[in-house]
Every structure is written in C-alpha cells, then in structure tokens.
Design a protein around this motif. Structure first.
Motif, short mmCIF file in Angstrom:
data_model
loop_
_atom_site.label_atom_id
_atom_site.label_comp_id
_atom_site.label_asym_id
_atom_site.label_seq_id
_atom_site.Cartn_x
_atom_site.Cartn_y
_atom_site.Cartn_z
N ASP A 1 57.63 52.55 -63.64
CA ASP A 1 58.54 51.86 -62.72
C ASP A 1 58.11 50.42 -62.43
N LYS A 2 57.40 49.80 -63.39
CA LYS A 2 56.98 48.42 -63.20
C LYS A 2 56.94 47.72 -64.54
N LYS A 3 57.43 46.49 -64.60
CA LYS A 3 57.40 45.73 -65.84
C LYS A 3 55.95 45.37 -66.19
N TRP A 4 55.66 45.43 -67.50
CA TRP A 4 54.31 45.12 -67.98
C TRP A 4 53.96 43.69 -67.61
N ASP A 5 52.79 43.50 -66.99
CA ASP A 5 52.36 42.19 -66.53
C ASP A 5 50.87 42.05 -66.79
N ILE A 6 50.46 40.96 -67.42
CA ILE A 6 49.04 40.78 -67.72
C ILE A 6 48.21 40.75 -66.44
N ASN A 7 48.80 40.34 -65.34
CA ASN A 7 48.04 40.30 -64.09
C ASN A 7 47.66 41.70 -63.61
N ASP A 8 48.40 42.70 -64.02
CA ASP A 8 48.05 44.09 -63.70
C ASP A 8 47.01 44.64 -64.65
N ASN A 9 46.89 44.03 -65.83
CA ASN A 9 46.13 44.65 -66.91
C ASN A 9 44.97 43.81 -67.44
N ARG A 10 44.86 42.55 -67.01
CA ARG A 10 43.84 41.66 -67.56
C ARG A 10 42.43 42.24 -67.40
N TRP A 11 42.11 42.71 -66.19
CA TRP A 11 40.76 43.22 -65.95
C TRP A 11 40.45 44.41 -66.84
N ILE A 12 41.41 45.30 -67.00
CA ILE A 12 41.21 46.48 -67.85
C ILE A 12 40.95 46.06 -69.30
N VAL A 13 41.74 45.14 -69.81
CA VAL A 13 41.54 44.66 -71.18
C VAL A 13 40.17 44.02 -71.32
N GLN A 14 39.83 43.12 -70.43
CA GLN A 14 38.58 42.39 -70.54
C GLN A 14 37.37 43.29 -70.38
N GLU A 15 37.44 44.23 -69.46
CA GLU A 15 36.31 45.15 -69.28
C GLU A 15 36.15 46.09 -70.46
N THR A 16 37.26 46.50 -71.06
CA THR A 16 37.17 47.37 -72.23
C THR A 16 36.46 46.65 -73.37
N VAL A 17 36.84 45.41 -73.61
CA VAL A 17 36.18 44.62 -74.67
C VAL A 17 34.71 44.42 -74.32
#
Length: 306
Positions: free
Chosen positions: A232-248
């Motif tokens: 129920d929310k449009k994909w937004d890098i602001n919601d996901n940036r930390w997850i991406v960066q921490e995974t890498v």
C-alpha cells in the motif's frame, strides 16, 4: 571521486515471465488470492513476457540479460516450467539463466535434479522451506525444512548436479541458513529478496540487520537485493536506501547483486523507479564495484554465457 549513477550493462538477477491463461500457476488462477506480502496481487495476473519486460526497463536501463526464477508452477509438474521457459528463451533470447523448481524432500528428488541440470539454462533450484512465520515462532523452536533430515538429504544432491540453491526465507530463519551453508560448503546459497525485511520499525530493522550479519563471513552465501517494496505504498528510495546500503556493507560488493522481482514488484513501483533507486543508493561506490553489483556478480554466480 565524484558520485555517479551506474550506466553500464545490467543483469536482472531475479524476475519472472508467465502466461497465466495457459500456464498452470495455481496462485495466478482467476478465482484465487493467496495471502501475499503486497496485498491484492490481481494486477499481475496478466501475460508478462520479454517484450513486456524490455518495455518496462528501457531505454534508461541497459538490461542485457535476466535470471528467471520459478514462479510457483504446478508442483506436480516441475519439469513443465523448465521446458516452458526454455521455449521463451529460444523465442526471445531471454531469460539467460533459470532457477528451476525442485521439492527437495520428495522421493523423486534425485531424478528431478538430474533432469533439471540437463537443461542448458538451469543454474539453480528454489524450494521455499516454510517454517516459522514470525520471529516469535522462530524463538519458540519452530524450524524450517532447512533443519529437516529428509530435506537436507535432497539438498546434499545439489552439489552432485552442479546446482546452486536460491533460498527465500524471512530473516528470522537465517540462523538455519548459516548452519546449512556450513554443513554443505560446496553448494552456493543465493539469498532471495534481501532477507525479506517486512518490519520497518526500529526494532524490526535492528533484528533484520543482526540476522543478516550472521551471514557476513560465510563465503558460500550471496544475496540478491530485491523484493523490498512495502504494501500500500509506492516504492521510494527513501524507504529503502538504508536497507540497500547495509546489505552491501554486510555482504560486500563481491557477494551482492541487484534484481527487480518483476512483474511482482510492479505492485509497488515501476522498473524505472526501482532500478534508479538502486543506482542512487550505491552511487558513491567505484565504477568497478557498481559493475559487480549490477552485472558481474550475477554473471559469475549464475554462470551466464553472455
């Protein structure tokens, strides 16, 4: 060095093609709606083939190859999906590698794995191991099939046939994945969808990070960064940036790769937004490291001939 968005060739390491009107995908049948992390998924019950994908991806993103991942085809016919997707590849030149279906605790698992391995594009198999549905259930002692002896006997056969294992399980089961990787060091585990960080509360993200960090020094586990949309929310890098960066950060640039999970993730965002978001999240990495994340790692781990 000036930060720059990656603009080189890309391999989408996790996506699906299907024709629900002719393919036996029980969950995509017209009158079926299963519990799904993005909610109502009726919008993806449509034909989705390489021309549709390339329309979504281009012209901004130079996707030159994709990895097809099993899409819950009728479990009574695991070879049917593999045969079908090879006809798609022959017609369109895509996908370029396949993660096939196999039920590792089935009595015929060895015959199925042998047959799957003989198809030219098959590089891996996936069998979602079920188990605990919440951190509390995992803490109570509920285990997945990764701890089941018969399933592990089937898993042991993957190395014999030169197959990887694509693992889709929530982060609270990753302690079992670590044990599996250590017990079978000759089989590569490719963790799907970033360990499924559903819970975005501070405590939820802390526990996800702790679980993912269990795998940081396990060389035969790599990760696909994908499937991190929110219901129920449009994909937004602001919601996901930390997850991406921490995974890498946890896995390193040699053990991570990006993927769209299309058309499933079209439920929460368009491909332009998702891929651009990934590029934005890692723009401070060197061009060489970005190339690994968007192209070279997927090519290496899925042994792609491109």
């Amino acid at each position: 060095m000036e930060a720059k968005l990656y603009d080189g060739p890309m391999i989408d390491a996790h996506q699906h093609f299907w024709q629900p009107q002719i393919n036996p995908h029980p969950w995509l049948a017209p009158d079926v709606l299963i519990p799904f992390r993005y909610g109502d998924y009726s919008a993806i019950k449509r034909e989705y083939l390489p021309p549709d994908y390339l329309k979504d991806a281009t012209p901004k993103h130079n996707v030159v190859a994709t990895v097809y991942v099993d899409a819950e085809w009728d479990p009574k016919d695991p070879m049917g999906e593999t045969k079908y997707i090879h006809t798609v590849a022959e017609k369109y030149g895509m996908p370029n590698a396949v993660v096939a279906q196999a039920w590792l605790h089935a009595d015929d698992v060895e015959a199925v794995l042998k047959a799957q391995s003989q198809y030219p594009l098959v590089r891996s198999v996936r069998h979602k191991p079920a188990g605990a549905l919440s951190p509390a259930e995992a803490q109570s002692g509920i285990r997945t099939l990764m701890s089941d002896e018969k399933w592990r006997q089937g898993y042991a056969l993957l190395a014999k046939f030169g197959l990887n294992f694509d693992l889709q399980t929530p982060w609270w089961n990753l302690h079992e994945a670590k044990r599996l990787a250590l017990d079978f060091p000759d089989t590569l585990i490719i963790l799907n969808h970033t360990g499924l960080p559903y819970d975005r509360s501070a405590e939820g993200l802390k526990e996800w990070h702790k679980a993912m960090s269990l795998l940081s020094d396990i060389p035969n586990i790599v990760v696909k960064i994908s499937g991190i949309g929110l219901p129920d929310k449009k994909w937004d890098i602001n919601d996901n940036r930390w997850i991406v960066q921490e995974t890498v950060q946890i896995f390193g640039t040699d053990r991570a790769m990006f993927a769209s999970n299309f058309p499933v993730d079209s439920l929460c965002g368009d491909l332009e937004t998702i891929f651009t978001g990934f590029k934005e999240a890692v723009k401070d990495y060197s061009p060489e490291d970005q190339h690994k994340l968007f192209f070279a790692n997927a090519k290496k781990y899925y042994k792609m001939k491109i």
